[in-house]
Design an enzyme around this catalytic site. Structure first.
Site, PDB file in Angstrom:
ATOM      1  N   PHE A   1      -9.816  -5.189  -2.648  1.00 56.30           N
ATOM      2  CA  PHE A   1      -8.786  -5.874  -3.581  1.00 56.30           C
ATOM      3  C   PHE A   1      -9.172  -7.539  -3.442  1.00 56.30           C
ATOM      4  O   PHE A   1      -9.153  -8.067  -2.282  1.00 56.30           O
ATOM      5  CB  PHE A   1      -7.296  -5.576  -3.625  1.00 56.30           C
TER       6      PHE A   1
ATOM      7  N   ASP B   1      -4.935  -1.235   3.905  1.00 51.89           N
ATOM      8  CA  ASP B   1      -4.029  -1.745   2.994  1.00 51.89           C
ATOM      9  C   ASP B   1      -3.437  -0.615   2.324  1.00 51.89           C
ATOM     10  O   ASP B   1      -4.387   0.115   1.668  1.00 51.89           O
ATOM     11  CB  ASP B   1      -4.595  -2.991   1.921  1.00 51.89           C
TER      12      ASP B   1
ATOM     13  N   TYR C   1       6.083  -3.267  -4.854  1.00 50.89           N
ATOM     14  CA  TYR C   1       6.557  -3.031  -6.508  1.00 50.89           C
ATOM     15  C   TYR C   1       5.590  -2.150  -7.174  1.00 50.89           C
ATOM     16  O   TYR C   1       5.581  -2.217  -8.463  1.00 50.89           O
ATOM     17  CB  TYR C   1       6.262  -4.564  -7.080  1.00 50.89           C
ATOM     18  N   LYS C   2       4.480  -1.114  -6.924  1.00 53.29           N
ATOM     19  CA  LYS C   2       3.673  -0.598  -7.469  1.00 53.29           C
ATOM     20  C   LYS C   2       4.511   0.777  -7.671  1.00 53.29           C
ATOM     21  O   LYS C   2       5.657   1.142  -8.063  1.00 53.29           O
ATOM     22  CB  LYS C   2       2.390  -0.233  -6.741  1.00 53.29           C
TER      23      LYS C   2
ATOM     24  N   ARG D   1      -8.319   1.163 -16.767  1.00 57.25           N
ATOM     25  CA  ARG D   1      -7.883   1.697 -15.709  1.00 57.25           C
ATOM     26  C   ARG D   1      -6.339   2.311 -16.155  1.00 57.25           C
ATOM     27  O   ARG D   1      -5.579   1.784 -16.873  1.00 57.25           O
ATOM     28  CB  ARG D   1      -7.402   0.718 -14.638  1.00 57.25           C
TER      29      ARG D   1
HETATM   30  C1  LIG Z   1      -1.331  -5.039  -5.339  1.00 60.17           C
HETATM   31  C2  LIG Z   1      -2.274  -5.373  -4.184  1.00 60.17           C
HETATM   32  C3  LIG Z   1      -1.833  -6.311  -3.323  1.00 60.17           C
HETATM   33  C4  LIG Z   1      -1.028  -7.279  -3.574  1.00 60.17           C
HETATM   34  O1  LIG Z   1      -0.796  -8.331  -2.917  1.00 60.17           O
HETATM   35  P1  LIG Z   1       0.545  -9.399  -3.008  1.00 60.17           P
HETATM   36  O2  LIG Z   1       0.509 -10.335  -1.890  1.00 60.17           O
HETATM   37  O3  LIG Z   1       1.572  -8.404  -2.724  1.00 60.17           O
HETATM   38  O4  LIG Z   1       0.608  -9.885  -4.449  1.00 60.17           O
HETATM   39  C5  LIG Z   1      -2.758  -6.490  -2.094  1.00 60.17           C
HETATM   40  N1  LIG Z   1      -3.727  -5.399  -1.905  1.00 60.17           N
HETATM   41  C6  LIG Z   1      -3.773  -4.490  -2.886  1.00 60.17           C
HETATM   42  C7  LIG Z   1      -5.066  -3.646  -2.184  1.00 60.17           C
HETATM   43  C8  LIG Z   1      -3.292  -4.409  -3.867  1.00 60.17           C
HETATM   44  O5  LIG Z   1      -3.573  -3.364  -4.708  1.00 60.17           O
END
Ligand SMILES: *Cc1c(COP(=O)(O)O)cnc(C)c1O
Length: 406
Positions: free
Chosen positions: A128, A205, A230-231, A379
């Site tokens: 990411f 992560d 939040y996911k 996606r």
């Molecule tokens: C959604 C997501 C994030 C989001 O990071 P925030 O700091 O909470 O905005 C980070 N890493 C991954 C792999 C994600 O899917």
């Protein structure tokens, strides 16, 4: 061409789905909308909305500062809930705080200090963006090298590819458990073992896996982890993230942001930082109480659905998406861009097509919400608590129509 179930058949699957009633406990104001982006922002549980209202009116409005005794416990309380229900971690190993990006930074720095003398961080090319930026930023400041495993865009990477990047210069391996693009699921157990054999710490992560696939942090011996609220967990926009530190490491590593919420006996207002015992030392500043209440309620409701059922439904939903892609879309120049093996993917899949960006926009206009992820991929996220089999069938039917219409 593989056999594809009829619409009547998948309507039957929904009727027999033990999770069908769970959907009614979510706020779904527009039942016609086909929402396939619950992996980016989960739908609100009715209980989460009620928790927000109660937190605002009763805890804040009536309780005022007297509510702090309860609020101060929330980061560890919600952390323990996530640890038990979703993460396979022990009580006292998870705390909720800050954003995923900030937690990744803090744990990465702590891990690097613990492995001082080693000068390399391993991650992967398809990680990411925020993860790649945090790693590069920390490496630039400290003069470290970064090795990016060359991952396949669709299939992810095998443990062997991680092994090739490991030697005694590697301090930390940091990877996503489920790839945000393809949904490829990494082998946490094997990769953690390989990193440990090389003397490195592992930082996972879990943003795209928590709440949709089983996670066994303690059993796999994982050192550190972060993830999103939040996911799939349904904490709402801007929900705080979580962080996990294996118990034996908690007092051996030092996180870099020393704040008063990590201080032992915080309200004695000492002028010297003395971190609390345990996971509490990984807190920094005032927790986002309203957002924590929403996350607590959303995660509680999701857990009540039964995690074994969630994992099983998630695999069936993505399995249907794979079959519909093969059966309907390949003749139109589209293809699956995610692992075929259900044991190797999370709860979302990608469909690759040269016009993916435009097709995503057309689907959204027509009331089907996927996400566009470059290069050239649609996606689709299947949130097992709220996505029906017929939603997947209808979404693929619309996409088939758009492709056939030219
Ligand atoms: C959604 C997501 C994030 C989001 O990071 P925030 O700091 O909470 O905005 C980070 N890493 C991954 C792999 C994600 O899917």
């Amino acid at each position: 061409v593989p056999e594809v179930p009829s619409r009547a058949e998948v309507v039957g699957w929904d009727a027999g789905d033990p999770l069908a009633a769970v959907r009614e406990r979510y706020l779904i104001p527009d039942p016609e909308l086909i929402y396939l982006d619950g992996n980016s922002l989960g739908r609100p549980a009715l209980a989460a909305i009620e928790a927000l209202r109660h937190a605002a009116e009763v805890e804040w409005g009536a309780g005022l500062i007297r509510s702090w005794d309860d609020w101060a416990r929330l980061p560890a309380q919600v952390g323990d809930l996530l640890a038990r229900e979703f993460l396979g971690a022990h009580p006292g190993e998870v705390v909720v705080a800050d954003s995923t990006s900030v937690n990744l930074y803090r744990l990465l720095v702590a891990a690097l200090d613990h492995r001082a003398g080693r000068d390399c961080v391993v991650t992967e090319s398809g990680n990411f963006p925020t993860d790649l930026y945090v790693v590069d930023g920390v490496a630039a400041r400290r003069g470290l090298r970064v090795r990016r495993i060359a991952a396949d865009l669709d299939e992810g990477f095998e443990p062997g590819a991680v092994a090739e990047c490991l030697d005694d210069s590697v301090a930390v391996v940091t990877l996503s458990h489920v790839s945000y693009r393809s949904g490829a699921l990494a082998d946490m157990e094997r990769i953690t073992a390989l990193a440990h054999e090389a003397g490195a710490l592992v930082l996972w992560d879990l943003s795209h896996s928590v709440g949709s696939v089983p996670i066994r942090l303690a059993d796999t011996g994982a050192d550190l982890a972060v993830g999103c609220g939040y996911k799939y967990l349904g904490g709402g926009p801007g929900a705080p993230a979580f962080l996990y530190v294996r118990r034996e490491l908690q007092e051996r590593i030092v996180q870099p942001v020393w704040g008063w919420f990590g201080q032992s006996e915080q309200f004695r207002m000492s002028d010297r930082y003395e971190p609390r015992a345990g996971i509490g030392r990984f807190l920094v500043g005032t927790p986002p109480v309203l957002a924590l209440r929403a996350l607590e309620a959303g995660a509680t409701q999701l857990a009540a659905a039964g995690t074994a059922r969630l994992w099983a439904k998630s695999a069936r939903l993505t399995g249907l998406a794979v079959d519909l892609t093969d059966g309907w879309l390949t003749d139109h120049g589209a293809r699956l861009a995610s692992p075929r093996d259900p044991a190797r993917r999370g709860s979302h899949v990608c469909v690759a097509h040269p016009r993916a960006e435009e097709l995503t926009a057309r689907l959204i206009e027509g009331g089907v919400v996927p996400d566009y992820r470059g290069p050239e991929r649609l996606r689709f996220g299947m949130a097992p608590a709220t996505t029906r089999f017929v939603d997947v069938w209808d979404a693929w039917d619309r996409l088939r129509g758009l492709l056939a219409g030219g």
